[in-house]
Write an enzyme that holds these catalytic residues in place. Structure first.
Site, PDB file in Angstrom:
ATOM      1  N   LEU A   1       3.455   1.508   8.491  1.00  0.00           N
ATOM      2  CA  LEU A   1       3.207   2.954   8.420  1.00  0.00           C
ATOM      3  C   LEU A   1       2.135   3.241   7.373  1.00  0.00           C
ATOM      4  O   LEU A   1       2.283   2.873   6.214  1.00  0.00           O
ATOM      5  CB  LEU A   1       4.493   3.698   8.071  1.00  0.00           C
TER       6      LEU A   1
ATOM      7  N   GLY B   1       0.242   8.462   6.073  1.00  0.00           N
ATOM      8  CA  GLY B   1       0.456   9.496   5.042  1.00  0.00           C
ATOM      9  C   GLY B   1      -0.843   9.862   4.351  1.00  0.00           C
ATOM     10  O   GLY B   1      -1.793   9.097   4.298  1.00  0.00           O
TER      11      GLY B   1
ATOM     12  N   ARG C   1      -1.482  12.808  -3.838  1.00  0.00           N
ATOM     13  CA  ARG C   1      -1.424  12.646  -5.292  1.00  0.00           C
ATOM     14  C   ARG C   1      -2.446  11.654  -5.841  1.00  0.00           C
ATOM     15  O   ARG C   1      -2.636  11.545  -7.043  1.00  0.00           O
ATOM     16  CB  ARG C   1      -0.005  12.225  -5.716  1.00  0.00           C
TER      17      ARG C   1
ATOM     18  N   GLY D   1       2.382   0.818   4.381  1.00  0.00           N
ATOM     19  CA  GLY D   1       1.042   0.426   3.940  1.00  0.00           C
ATOM     20  C   GLY D   1       0.787   0.668   2.461  1.00  0.00           C
ATOM     21  O   GLY D   1      -0.188   0.159   1.904  1.00  0.00           O
TER      22      GLY D   1
ATOM     23  N   ASN E   1      17.211   3.430  -0.327  1.00  0.00           N
ATOM     24  CA  ASN E   1      16.491   2.875   0.813  1.00  0.00           C
ATOM     25  C   ASN E   1      15.054   2.586   0.386  1.00  0.00           C
ATOM     26  O   ASN E   1      14.355   3.475  -0.073  1.00  0.00           O
ATOM     27  CB  ASN E   1      16.505   3.921   1.939  1.00  0.00           C
TER      28      ASN E   1
ATOM     29  N   TYR F   1     -36.736 -17.359 -16.439  1.00  0.00           N
ATOM     30  CA  TYR F   1     -36.386 -16.893 -15.101  1.00  0.00           C
ATOM     31  C   TYR F   1     -36.865 -17.941 -14.098  1.00  0.00           C
ATOM     32  O   TYR F   1     -38.068 -18.218 -14.008  1.00  0.00           O
ATOM     33  CB  TYR F   1     -37.044 -15.542 -14.775  1.00  0.00           C
TER      34      TYR F   1
ATOM     35  N   ASN G   1     -37.244 -30.946 -17.834  1.00  0.00           N
ATOM     36  CA  ASN G   1     -36.985 -30.119 -19.000  1.00  0.00           C
ATOM     37  C   ASN G   1     -37.879 -28.884 -18.929  1.00  0.00           C
ATOM     38  O   ASN G   1     -39.092 -28.997 -18.909  1.00  0.00           O
ATOM     39  CB  ASN G   1     -37.283 -30.911 -20.283  1.00  0.00           C
TER      40      ASN G   1
ATOM     41  N   SER H   1     -43.097 -24.669 -23.329  1.00  0.00           N
ATOM     42  CA  SER H   1     -42.565 -23.312 -23.485  1.00  0.00           C
ATOM     43  C   SER H   1     -43.566 -22.266 -23.029  1.00  0.00           C
ATOM     44  O   SER H   1     -44.774 -22.476 -23.083  1.00  0.00           O
ATOM     45  CB  SER H   1     -42.241 -23.061 -24.959  1.00  0.00           C
TER      46      SER H   1
ATOM     47  N   ALA I   1     -47.654 -26.116 -23.343  1.00  0.00           N
ATOM     48  CA  ALA I   1     -47.030 -24.821 -23.644  1.00  0.00           C
ATOM     49  C   ALA I   1     -48.008 -23.685 -23.421  1.00  0.00           C
ATOM     50  O   ALA I   1     -49.218 -23.824 -23.617  1.00  0.00           O
ATOM     51  CB  ALA I   1     -46.545 -24.815 -25.086  1.00  0.00           C
TER      52      ALA I   1
HETATM   53  C1  UD1 Z   1      10.897   7.389   2.808  1.00  0.00           C
HETATM   54  C2  UD1 Z   1      12.319   7.264   3.311  1.00  0.00           C
HETATM   55  C3  UD1 Z   1      13.264   7.197   2.119  1.00  0.00           C
HETATM   56  C4  UD1 Z   1      12.883   6.021   1.231  1.00  0.00           C
HETATM   57  C5  UD1 Z   1      11.417   6.130   0.829  1.00  0.00           C
HETATM   58  C6  UD1 Z   1      10.993   4.874   0.114  1.00  0.00           C
HETATM   59  C7  UD1 Z   1      12.401   8.500   5.391  1.00  0.00           C
HETATM   60  C8  UD1 Z   1      12.779   9.756   6.073  1.00  0.00           C
HETATM   61  N1  UD1 Z   1      12.628   8.424   4.106  1.00  0.00           N
HETATM   62  O1  UD1 Z   1      10.792   8.624   2.130  1.00  0.00           O
HETATM   63  O2  UD1 Z   1      14.608   7.033   2.557  1.00  0.00           O
HETATM   64  O3  UD1 Z   1      13.730   6.007   0.096  1.00  0.00           O
HETATM   65  O4  UD1 Z   1      10.579   6.281   1.977  1.00  0.00           O
HETATM   66  O5  UD1 Z   1       9.717   5.039  -0.398  1.00  0.00           O
HETATM   67  O6  UD1 Z   1      11.933   7.587   6.054  1.00  0.00           O
HETATM   68  N2  UD1 Z   1       4.315   7.960   7.034  1.00  0.00           N
HETATM   69  C9  UD1 Z   1       3.582   7.989   8.195  1.00  0.00           C
HETATM   70  N3  UD1 Z   1       3.705   9.059   9.032  1.00  0.00           N
HETATM   71  C10 UD1 Z   1       4.528  10.099   8.759  1.00  0.00           C
HETATM   72  C11 UD1 Z   1       5.261  10.068   7.560  1.00  0.00           C
HETATM   73  C12 UD1 Z   1       5.141   8.985   6.725  1.00  0.00           C
HETATM   74  O7  UD1 Z   1       2.825   7.068   8.492  1.00  0.00           O
HETATM   75  O8  UD1 Z   1       4.581  11.034   9.575  1.00  0.00           O
HETATM   76  C13 UD1 Z   1       4.184   6.802   6.144  1.00  0.00           C
HETATM   77  C14 UD1 Z   1       3.602   7.133   4.796  1.00  0.00           C
HETATM   78  O9  UD1 Z   1       2.193   6.933   4.803  1.00  0.00           O
HETATM   79  C15 UD1 Z   1       4.280   6.139   3.876  1.00  0.00           C
HETATM   80  C16 UD1 Z   1       5.614   5.886   4.538  1.00  0.00           C
HETATM   81  O10 UD1 Z   1       5.486   6.311   5.890  1.00  0.00           O
HETATM   82  O11 UD1 Z   1       3.596   4.913   3.826  1.00  0.00           O
HETATM   83  C17 UD1 Z   1       6.743   6.649   3.861  1.00  0.00           C
HETATM   84  O12 UD1 Z   1       6.483   8.020   3.936  1.00  0.00           O
HETATM   85  P1  UD1 Z   1       6.829   8.996   2.745  1.00  0.00           P
HETATM   86  O13 UD1 Z   1       6.459  10.361   3.129  1.00  0.00           O
HETATM   87  O14 UD1 Z   1       6.332   8.447   1.493  1.00  0.00           O
HETATM   88  O15 UD1 Z   1       8.431   8.891   2.779  1.00  0.00           O
HETATM   89  P2  UD1 Z   1       9.424   9.348   1.673  1.00  0.00           P
HETATM   90  O16 UD1 Z   1       9.653  10.799   1.801  1.00  0.00           O
HETATM   91  O17 UD1 Z   1       9.005   8.821   0.373  1.00  0.00           O
END
Ligand code: UD1
Ligand code: CA
Length: 456
Positions: free
Chosen positions: A8, A11, A15, A102, A168, A365, A376, A404, A422
């Protein structure tokens, strides 16, 4: 059983406050996402890897275009469950499916292998951790027998649930066919209005399917990157691991905290690395190589017992055994030094071959040059290799002595055993075994007076 991996990476990474998508920010010189892809391949080189991308999508694909992965677009980020579902059409039912993030780059293949092994036995397996401060994470819910019954997200949790410290990590593995069925049942009835992947745990438990958990070998494996502070923290952890690897392979490090590996370094036994070396790309050090403080070494092969003194920059080059480089030397791309070559202070070498035992020790150089053995090169010698439009070759035979402050105006050839006086500007080929010099005659004007400023 075949393995499918879904990473995944859709996102936004708000931040990070960056024009660069979060998963492309480098850790140890490679994008975060690339670390995850590599780990997945390490786990099973024949696995199919799907990367779910969204934000900055084209940039992500372009940056990692050489990776053999299946790119899956998630146009709208509707949650982790929705993200996984985007890739499901290309995942066969009888595969084991592993979900990775990711932006969590340091997870190790051994840890993932445990999850996968459980999924191969038919379980839905979740990687969990127990944290002193579980804030922000989904909490693991267990029944009185300790069996997993679900995951509740921070924003959906009640007070009792918030006290749970088992969290998790987000990584899970499951038989693909079963996961597909559960994903179909997901809804958005939660605090964030998203399709939560985590809801499949409760579904599996309700179906009576085996649900299992595993934990990581090292705490850092589950750490994710949300901002640049976390990125810097992971970078230090990563570099510490690289330094430990080098030490285990027989290198002594003056200070394991002052070394950066942004690529891959292979070392022979008994290398000694002083502080502040930066390695980039692929670097191979032979046995007994010594590197002084503050060196940058990129894509280079360094032979046995080479000594590199302080403050050298070496790039795309080969240094033969027992050579001595620096201090303050710059070796530019396509340089090949044979054994026992000396390149001293304030010397720049570019696209040049130097044979055994030749010395260029001070302020020179040397570019676009083929140099024989036992040569040399005196201080301040310059190859004038560029005419403003083209680069030209300088050829220097064996056992040549160059005085040199000589300028060798290329193209030019210096025969074996030649001596150049030289201060010469050499514009024509120099014959073997003779003294050649080009110099205006020295004269003395006796009685000459320096001008003196008048005073009133
Ligand atoms: C998620 C978990 C949470 C866990 C946490 C660990 C869920 C609902 N929650 O929360 O239980 O403790 O990760 O870090 O799964 N992403 C996508 N597409 C989306 C949403 C997210 O690709 O639509 C990717 C984000 O880029 C990221 C990862 O999924 O790499 C996790 O998404 P993020 O929004 O950070 O999840 P959390 O709310 O932190
Ligand atoms: Ca997160």
């Amino acid at each position: 059983m075949s393995l499918s991996v879904i990473i995944l990476a859709a996102g936004q990474g708000t931040r990070m406050r960056s024009g660069l998508p979060k998963v492309l920010h480098p850790l140890g010189g490679s994008p975060l996402l690339q670390h995850v892809i590599r780990t997945a391949k390490q786990l099973d080189p024949s696995s199919t890897i799907h990367v779910v991308y969204g934000h900055g999508g084209e940039q992500v694909r372009e940056a990692l275009e050489q990776e053999e992965v299946n790119w899956v677009l998630q146009a709208q980020q509707l949650g982790t469950g929705h993200a996984v579902d985007q890739a499901m059409p290309s995942v066969p039912d009888d595969d084991v499916l592993l979900v990775l993030y990711g932006d969590v780059p340091l997870v190790r293949a051994g840890t993932l292998a445990r999850l996968v092994a459980r999924a191969e036995q038919g379980s839905l397996a979740v990687l969990t951790a127990t944290l002193d401060n579980p804030f922000g994470y989904g909490r693991m819910l267990r029944n009185v027998d300790g069996r997993l019954t679900g995951i509740v997200e921070q924003k959906d949790a009640g007070e009792d649930q918030l006290a749970i410290r088992e969290i998790n990590t987000g990584f899970l593995a499951a038989p693909a066919g079963r996961l597909r069925a559960w994903l179909k049942q997901l809804d958005k009835n939660n605090a964030q209005g998203e399709y939560y992947l985590t809801d499949v745990i409760a579904m599996a438990a309700a179906d009576g399917a085996p649900v299992d958990s595993a934990s990581a070998d090292d705490e850092y494996e589950i750490l994710g990157v949300n901002d640049r502070v976390q990125l810097a923290a992971l970078e230090r952890i990563y570099q510490r691991c690289q330094a430990e690897q080098l030490m285990r392979n027989g290198a002594t490090l003056a200070d394991p905290a002052r070394l950066d590996v942004r690529g891959e370094v292979v070392t022979g036994n008994d290398c000694y690395l002083d502080i502040n070396t930066v390695f980039e790309g692929r670097v191979t050090l032979g046995a007994g190589v010594q590197i002084g403080p503050n060196c940058c070494i990129k894509n280079a092969t360094i032979g046995d017992d080479v000594v590199i003194l302080a403050n050298c920059v070496i790039e795309d080059s080969t240094i033969g055994k027992q050579s001595r480089i620096g201090p303050f030397a710059r070796i530019r791309p396509q340089t090949e030094l044979a054994a026992q070559v000396h390149v001293g202070n304030f010397v720049e070498i570019k696209k040049t071959r130097i044979a055994t035992g030749s010395k260029v020790n001070h302020l020179s150089y040397i570019g676009d040059t083929h140099m024989g053995s036992g040569v040399n090169v005196g201080a301040g010698t310059i190859t004038c290799n560029y005419d403003g439009a083209y680069k030209h070759l300088t050829e220097i035979g064996d056992n040549v002595f160059i005085g040199s402050d000589t300028q060798l105006v290329a193209p030019v050839r210096v025969g074996d055993g030649a001596t150049i006086g030289a201060g010469s500007t050499i514009t024509h080929d120099v014959p073997s075994d003779e003294l050649t010099l080009s110099r205006s005659k020295q004269e003395t004007r006796s009685g000459w007076k320096r001008p003196v400023k008048k005073t009133d």
